[in-house]
Design a protein around this motif. Structure first.
Motif, short mmCIF file in Angstrom:
data_model
loop_
_atom_site.label_atom_id
_atom_site.label_comp_id
_atom_site.label_asym_id
_atom_site.label_seq_id
_atom_site.Cartn_x
_atom_site.Cartn_y
_atom_site.Cartn_z
N ILE A 78 0.99 -0.84 -0.03
CA ILE A 78 -0.20 -0.03 0.41
C ILE A 78 1.07 1.11 -0.15
CG2 ILE A 78 -1.97 1.89 1.33
CD1 ILE A 78 -2.85 -1.44 2.14
N THR A 79 1.74 1.17 0.70
CA THR A 79 2.63 2.44 1.12
C THR A 79 3.37 2.40 -0.46
OG1 THR A 79 3.34 1.80 2.83
CG2 THR A 79 4.56 3.49 2.28
N TYR A 80 3.98 1.65 -1.54
CA TYR A 80 4.76 0.89 -1.93
C TYR A 80 3.63 1.76 -3.60
CZ TYR A 80 7.03 -0.22 -6.48
OH TYR A 80 7.10 -0.63 -8.09
N ALA A 81 1.81 1.68 -3.07
CA ALA A 81 1.76 2.46 -4.31
C ALA A 81 1.38 3.86 -4.16
CB ALA A 81 -0.16 1.87 -4.29
N MET A 82 0.70 3.84 -2.40
CA MET A 82 0.91 5.94 -2.75
C MET A 82 1.89 5.89 -2.85
SD MET A 82 -1.45 5.70 -0.84
CE MET A 82 -2.55 4.78 -1.86
N PHE A 83 3.32 5.69 -2.72
CA PHE A 83 4.41 6.56 -3.37
C PHE A 83 4.41 7.02 -4.80
CE2 PHE A 83 8.41 8.15 -1.87
CZ PHE A 83 8.72 8.00 -0.36
N TRP A 84 4.00 5.76 -5.40
CA TRP A 84 3.68 5.92 -7.35
C TRP A 84 2.59 7.14 -7.65
CZ3 TRP A 84 5.30 4.32 -11.93
CH2 TRP A 84 6.15 3.48 -12.01
N ILE A 85 0.84 7.06 -6.44
CA ILE A 85 0.62 7.78 -6.56
C ILE A 85 1.18 9.60 -6.68
CG2 ILE A 85 -1.72 9.39 -5.33
CD1 ILE A 85 -2.26 6.56 -5.40
N GLY A 86 1.96 9.75 -5.36
CA GLY A 86 2.60 10.83 -5.29
C GLY A 86 3.56 11.77 -6.26
N SER A 87 4.43 10.51 -6.73
CA SER A 87 5.14 10.74 -7.06
C SER A 87 5.08 11.12 -8.10
CB SER A 87 6.04 9.67 -7.51
OG SER A 87 6.88 9.82 -6.70
N LEU A 88 3.65 10.91 -9.37
CA LEU A 88 3.13 10.81 -10.35
C LEU A 88 2.34 11.90 -10.37
CD1 LEU A 88 1.21 7.35 -11.35
CD2 LEU A 88 3.02 8.15 -12.85
N ALA A 89 1.79 12.31 -8.94
CA ALA A 89 1.22 13.63 -9.05
C ALA A 89 2.36 14.95 -9.51
CB ALA A 89 0.69 14.00 -7.81
N LEU A 90 3.33 14.33 -8.80
CA LEU A 90 4.69 15.41 -8.58
C LEU A 90 5.38 15.60 -10.25
CD1 LEU A 90 7.03 17.09 -7.03
CD2 LEU A 90 7.91 15.03 -6.91
N ALA A 91 5.36 14.29 -10.75
CA ALA A 91 6.44 14.49 -12.33
C ALA A 91 5.18 15.20 -13.24
CB ALA A 91 6.58 13.38 -12.22
N VAL A 137 12.59 28.04 -18.28
CA VAL A 137 14.03 26.99 -19.58
C VAL A 137 14.45 26.00 -18.39
CG1 VAL A 137 16.08 26.90 -19.62
CG2 VAL A 137 14.22 28.43 -21.20
N CYS A 138 14.27 27.00 -16.83
CA CYS A 138 14.56 26.76 -15.81
C CYS A 138 13.82 25.61 -15.08
CB CYS A 138 14.94 27.61 -14.44
SG CYS A 138 15.91 28.10 -14.20
N MET A 139 12.42 25.97 -15.13
CA MET A 139 10.90 25.09 -14.83
C MET A 139 11.52 23.54 -15.74
SD MET A 139 8.62 27.34 -13.35
CE MET A 139 8.23 28.01 -14.53
N VAL A 140 11.08 23.82 -17.04
CA VAL A 140 11.11 22.43 -18.31
C VAL A 140 12.63 21.25 -17.60
CG1 VAL A 140 11.75 21.57 -20.10
CG2 VAL A 140 10.23 23.53 -20.14
N LEU A 141 13.23 22.13 -17.09
CA LEU A 141 15.04 21.06 -17.25
C LEU A 141 14.31 20.68 -15.25
CD1 LEU A 141 17.87 23.72 -18.07
CD2 LEU A 141 17.06 21.53 -18.37
N ALA A 142 13.84 21.77 -14.78
CA ALA A 142 13.34 20.96 -13.59
C ALA A 142 12.99 19.89 -13.12
CB ALA A 142 13.15 22.63 -12.06
N ALA A 143 11.25 19.97 -13.97
CA ALA A 143 10.79 18.88 -14.44
C ALA A 143 11.24 17.64 -14.64
CB ALA A 143 9.22 19.41 -15.48
N PHE A 144 12.18 18.19 -16.16
CA PHE A 144 12.49 16.28 -16.31
C PHE A 144 13.82 15.85 -14.33
CE2 PHE A 144 16.82 14.85 -17.71
CZ PHE A 144 16.29 13.60 -18.25
N LEU A 145 14.58 17.25 -13.88
CA LEU A 145 14.94 16.19 -12.69
C LEU A 145 14.43 15.92 -11.95
CD1 LEU A 145 17.49 18.99 -12.34
CD2 LEU A 145 18.24 16.00 -13.77
N THR A 146 12.87 16.25 -12.15
CA THR A 146 11.90 16.13 -11.06
C THR A 146 11.74 14.22 -10.90
OG1 THR A 146 10.92 18.45 -10.78
CG2 THR A 146 9.43 16.71 -9.31
N ALA A 147 10.89 14.79 -11.77
CA ALA A 147 10.77 12.99 -12.85
C ALA A 147 11.82 12.26 -12.34
CB ALA A 147 10.03 13.19 -14.38
#
Lengths: 636, 504
Positions: free
Chosen positions: A374-387, A418-428
């Motif tokens: 369950i925790t694992y699934a939560m991490f996926w959801i949170g990360s998908l939203a973050l990315a 430009v900064c934010m697109v790069l950051a979005a890549f790094l975030t994912a």
């Protein structure tokens, strides 16, 4: 109801804090939870009533200060902006309280912890419902105090105490600018009440102070204040260290609420900021730079909570960048969605730490996803939203910010993009690096720990599930109101945009490739993380070995702490000792003590003069007479 | 003529002396005398406090005029009279003095064991002098009380103090006395020019502009030492460190305010021109005081010394506010004085709690106290936060108003005052961390007892006041708003006269 939403948490804090020993830990915990539930019911109702029923209001409690032409009261201002914050804060805080019941079950003094947690919530609510700058400052400093107490909650750890002090003092640096901003605001507007200030802004557009445009100066001072609280570049150093606090604290304070205070301030002051274009450009540049800077550090950190902390720092940068281009709506929207998925990620991290017997280093994890699904699934959801993957909450708000940056059609807007697109890549990338290292691969923990890996109890999982619903649905559901076609009637004047700038419209007309690009970089970040950490687990170490300088630079967080230590802390320490030992003891005290010594010495010499010889007395008398007569003659 | 219907102020001033007299008359073996002295002193000071509440209740806040006036001829040939009265500026200081005295007596209940009778007499005499100083409306009378304060304080430090008490007592006495002598000369000069020492009468008198700087400097010498301003502050840390706990409380709580009160009562209204001219000089000294002493506080190893240095920094804020000549700055200065009286007094009591148990003030001898004394840690935290001016506590309104007031004069002064915010947080939190947080490294600390009932009684009123002053400051500022407004108006008028004179 409007008063209750704010003051129920205080009631809980007082009962738990002062009478916690009397009523027992269990009762104290559940009392605070109970009052938080009450507050959440009031808060969420208030949000819907004010936001969708269009009924802003102000509850005046009593006069606070009345000095000369300066008057302001304790008052609760409920417009859409603050009602939204109240609803969000009370809602998330309630679930974090609930989660903490499970997480802190082995702690020695849970009543103290819950009192702090509720006190913090109260201060945050005072901050967002303030109807004057000083009350906002009360909440502002109040959350500072509460976070100081919570970061240093385990005060027997030296590192926790130091982190708490660092958080408070770094925040104070920002607060000085806030204070000066208030002083200048009062100087210009003769008021610190929002209503009066906002109404008078157009008359003061051309005011100057010390040769500088007064509104710009106010904007910059407030932004510098916001930098402290929201951990923007330069004053960000306290946030990663703040992870010394218990994990629910990180979720509540360092993700969902306190650090968003600076963003809130920008939105709250939008009627003034809109007339300060230079200040706004500074906001955009610093925000976008922070977004990228924090993301680069996030890629190499090994502490599960620090990775998320840097991602918070980075996401706050997005919000500031959006505010800077005049898209406060998108900025606040990202704040709103971010609160859900970031709280989810932190609480998920807490669940992992709980499962791993308090281990936080991801190098010592791995191979546990089947044991805590369950925790694992939560991490996926949170990360998908973050990315910012479509359908998930973060997608709507992040996309709006990126489109807004392009639509601003300005140099700083493009830089931010430009900064934010790069950051979005790094975030994912770092999000999936975190997931893979934490959950996949061969177990790297010792046998004993692995045996004890277990899913968290229901009292911790329920908050996770609720927040995951928020991380999925808030973007999709609320987008039309926050930034879409209903935004004008939803905000109802709580956020001000210059009539000439049609940022919302411009944002919607941003080129299509922007959205496509955002999705592409996010997906490619995920793919790259999978390719490297699943496909070639040896590669990262090789890369780090190939560019050791860069790696250490990132690992040591661009050496900000060392720089500040060298630049401020050490010199001030030396100066302090010097001023005391040399300035006070030797010079200032030296003089009177010296004078005393001289007096005593003269006394002794005078004694020696009394020789008993008449001739020498006579000689002295004559000399004296000559001196006096000549003085007399000269003086005439 | 008198709102109370009886000579309230005289009663407040001299009742403690009557108590002292009773204590003096008690005979018997030492334990009986000691217990008698304690109870008599406590009851006397409590009665005085309750009486002083009449001021709180029936003081007319709408006027700047002197109230509860009493006037008798004393030396009519010299124009010296016995004239008492309070206005908005002084009334709360009277209350501060009467409120802190019983707290101090309670705080000395068990820690003072030798010469208890003399100690209590000294405290009651001290109360007489303090109250008298704030209610005196005649310069000669003021001077007598102003100087009179020195004698019991000198004895309290010199007899019941720590190991270096004699050095500290003399330093305290000589520093403050040297300044006061110059003030006496200034008073004589004013009397010489006007033939009276009556303060309300003097306020109507325009001191010739040429005289003003000299008289200002003479007053300044006295008040600056009392405040204390940089660089004449070094007597304070020594006096605090050596004084017994209650002595420190009164020293920080009331005695330091005599300087600030003097500036507002005499320098500003009597010498408007010189006050304005010297303002930049005062600002410079004050900003140095804030930054310099805050840094010095950061390096201290002794709890009392640290708080003493923080007092100098806080009083720097007061002197900045005093010379801004605007409503916010002046009211902020007054507020800061009151709040500092409560908060610094409370912090010294906090140090006293630990000192009573461990007999050391060295910070390094503590650590992890929060675990052993949780109630104490909570109280100490509250006063720490009040000291660093957290909004919602007593320390905030004063500092905020002074910064706002100073901004109107010069943003750089405001910035200097605001630097105290950062440094103040640094040294107070560093102190708190070393004392209360961390692991318990000194095992003998584990046996310490948490606050006793007596200590809770001592702290309770201070806690209430600290929060009250932070959350609802209007109930205090309303006392002095009218007086400050009148003072500023008068100042403005005087400056206009001078300006006109300059044109003609």
């Amino acid at each position: 109801m409007f008063v209750g939403a704010v003051f129920f948490p205080l009631l809980g804090a007082i009962i738990s804090g002062l009478f916690g020993r009397l009523i027992g830990d269990k009762a104290a915990q559940w009392t605070t939870v109970f009052f938080m539930v009450l507050a959440a019911v009031c808060g969420v109702t208030a949000f819907f009533e004010v936001g969708f029923g269009s009924a802003p209001r102000t509850e005046v409690l009593f006069t606070w200060v009345d000095v000369g032409d300066m008057q302001f009261s304790w008052a609760l201002r409920y417009d859409t902006l603050s009602a939204m914050m109240v609803g969000m804060v009370t809602f998330i805080s309630t679930f974090i309280h609930l989660y903490s019941v499970g997480y802190m079950s082995h702690d020695e003094t849970p009543s103290r912890f819950f009192a702090y947690l509720s006190l913090f919530t109260f201060m945050m609510l005072m901050l967002v419902t303030a109807d004057n700058l000083v009350q906002l400052f009360f909440g502002w400093e109040g959350v500072g105090l509460a976070s100081y107490l919570l970061i240093g909650y385990w005060y027997e750890r030296e590192s926790a105490c130091n982190a708490a002090m660092k958080a408070f003092i770094v925040n104070r640096v920002g607060d000085v600018f806030f204070m000066l901003g208030m002083a200048l605001t009062f100087y210009v507007f003769s008021s610190v009440e929002f209503g009066a200030i906002f109404a008078a802004v157009p008359q003061h557009v051309n005011d100057r102070f010390l040769g500088l445009p007064a509104l710009e100066l106010i904007g910059v001072l407030f932004f510098l204040g916001a930098c402290g609280k929201s951990a923007q570049l330069g004053l960000h150093t306290w946030l990663p260290d703040a992870m010394e606090g218990p994990t629910p604290v990180s979720a509540l304070i360092h993700a969902a609420t306190m650090v968003t205070a600076g963003v809130f301030l920008m939105a709250r002051m939008s009627p003034l900021m809109e007339y300060a274009p230079v200040a706004l450009s500074i906001v955009t540049v610093v925000g976008a730079s922070t977004a990228l800077f924090a993301a680069t550090i996030g890629c190499v950190q090994n502490d599960i909570k620090r990775v998320i902390a840097y991602s918070t720092c980075s996401q706050l940068g997005y919000m500031f960048a959006a505010a800077g281009v005049g898209l406060y709506q998108a900025s606040v929207f990202h704040l709103f969605t971010h609160a859900f998925f970031k709280a989810l990620l932190f609480l998920g991290a807490g669940s992992v730490i709980h499962a791993m017997s308090d281990e936080q280093d991801i190098r010592k994890m791995g191979g546990i996803w089947k044991k805590i699904p369950i925790t694992y699934a939560m991490f996926w959801i949170g990360s998908l939203a973050l990315a910012g993957i479509p359908i998930f909450a973060g997608y709507y708000s992040k996309d709006a910010i990126l489109e807004g940056a392009i639509a601003a059609h300005s140099g700083v807007g493009t830089y931010a993009f430009v900064c934010m697109v790069l950051a979005a890549f790094l975030t994912a990338f770092y999000s999936w690096r975190l997931i893979i290292l934490t959950f996949h691969g061969a177990p790297r923990a010792d046998h004993h720990t692995m045996e004890h890996v277990h899913e968290s109890p229901a009292v911790m999982l329920i908050p996770l599930l609720v927040l995951s619903l928020g991380a999925i649905f808030t973007g999709f559901t609320f987008a039309p109101y926050f930034i879409g076609e209903h935004q004008a009637e939803f905000w109802n004047g709580a956020i001000f945009n210059l009539p000439a700038k049609h940022m919302i419209e411009a944002m919607h007309h941003a080129p299509h490739w922007v959205a496509t690009l955002a999705k592409t970089v996010a997906l490619s970040g995920i793919v790259l993380a999978f390719a490297i950490y699943m496909g070639a687990p040896k590669l990262p170490a090789k890369v780090a070995g190939a560019v050791p300088g860069l790696y250490r630079f990132l690992l040591n967080k661009w050496y900000f702490d060392e720089l500040y230590n060298w630049l401020f802390v050490q010199p001030l320490r030396r100066l302090a000792r010097g001023l005391w030992q040399t300035g006070d003891v030797r010079i200032i005290d030296g003089m009177p003590n010296g004078a005393a010594a001289i007096t005593a010495g003269m006394g002794r010499s005078a004694m020696r003069l009394q020789t008993g010889r008449v001739a020498s007395y006579a000689f002295a008398m004559i000399i004296g007479l000559v001196v006096f007569v000549s003085l007399f003659l000269l003086g005439r | 003529m008198n709102a109370a219907g009886f000579p309230l102020l005289s009663l407040l001033t001299f009742l403690p002396l009557a108590g002292a007299l009773i204590i003096m008359l008690v005979r018997g073996d030492e334990a009986v005398v000691a217990s008698n002295a304690r109870w008599t002193a406590l009851w006397t000071s409590l009665i005085v406090f309750v009486l002083s509440l009449i001021l709180w209740i029936s003081f007319d806040k709408s006027t700047a005029a002197f109230q509860f006036e009493e006037k008798l001829d004393w030396l009519p040939d010299f124009g010296v009279g016995y004239h008492l009265g309070v206005d908005g500026i002084s009334v709360l200081f009277v209350l501060l003095a009467t409120a802190l005295t019983p707290i101090c007596i309670l705080a000395s209940w068990v820690s003072v064991t030798s010469r208890v009778r003399e100690y209590m007499i000294a405290f009651l005499v001290l109360e007489t002098m303090m109250v008298g100083m704030f209610v005196a409306l005649d310069m000669m009378l003021f001077y007598i009380f102003f100087e009179g304060v020195l004698i019991p304080m000198f004895l309290i430090i010199g007899i019941w103090g720590g190991p270096r008490r004699v050095y500290a007592a003399y330093k305290f006495f000589l520093y403050t006395f040297l300044g006061s002598v110059l003030m006496l000369l200034a008073i004589i000069a004013l009397w010489y020019a006007t033939g009276t020492t009556d303060i309300p009468a003097l306020m109507q008198f325009q001191v010739p502009v040429a005289w003003q700087p000299i008289i200002f400097l003479a007053f300044f010498a006295s008040f600056a030492v009392k405040v204390p301003m940089w660089p004449v502050h070094t007597w304070l840390p020594d006096a605090h460190v050596e004084a017994p706990t209650a002595g420190s409380v009164i020293l920080a709580g009331v005695l330091l305010k005599m300087g600030g009160y003097g500036f507002i009562r005499f320098s500003l209204p009597l010498l408007p021109q010189a006050s304005a001219d010297f303002a930049p000089f005062i600002f410079a000294l004050s900003v140095i005081a804030v930054v310099y002493t805050s840094l010095v506080a950061l390096a201290q190893q002794d709890m009392k010394k640290l708080i003493a240095y923080s007092s100098v920094a806080h009083m720097g804020i007061v002197t900045i506010g005093t010379f801004t000549f605007n409503q916010q700055g002046l009211e902020g200065a007054l507020y800061q004085m009151l709040s500092h009286g409560v908060v610094a007094g409370a912090l010294f009591l906090c140090v006293g709690v630990l000192y009573d148990r461990e007999h050391t003030r060295e910070i390094a001898r503590y650590g992890g106290v929060a675990k052993i004394l949780p109630a104490y840690a909570l109280v100490f935290m509250l006063f720490t936060m009040a000291s660093i001016a957290l909004p919602g506590t007593a320390g905030f309104p004063g500092e905020f108003l002074v910064i706002v007031g100073a901004w109107a004069v010069s943003p750089w002064v405001a910035l200097g005052a605001a630097m105290g915010m950062i440094l103040g947080a640094a040294y107070m939190l560093y102190l708190y961390k070393r004392v209360a947080f961390g692991k318990i490294t000194h095992e003998h600390l584990r046996g310490l007892a948490d606050l006793s009932a007596r200590e809770i009684v001592i702290f309770a009123p201070l806690v209430v006041l600290t929060l009250w002053m932070g959350i609802y400051p209007s109930s205090f500022t309303s006392f002095f708003s009218a007086s400050v407004a009148a003072l500023l108006q008068q100042h403005e008028a005087a400056m206009n006269v001078a300006r006109l004179a300059g044109i003609n």
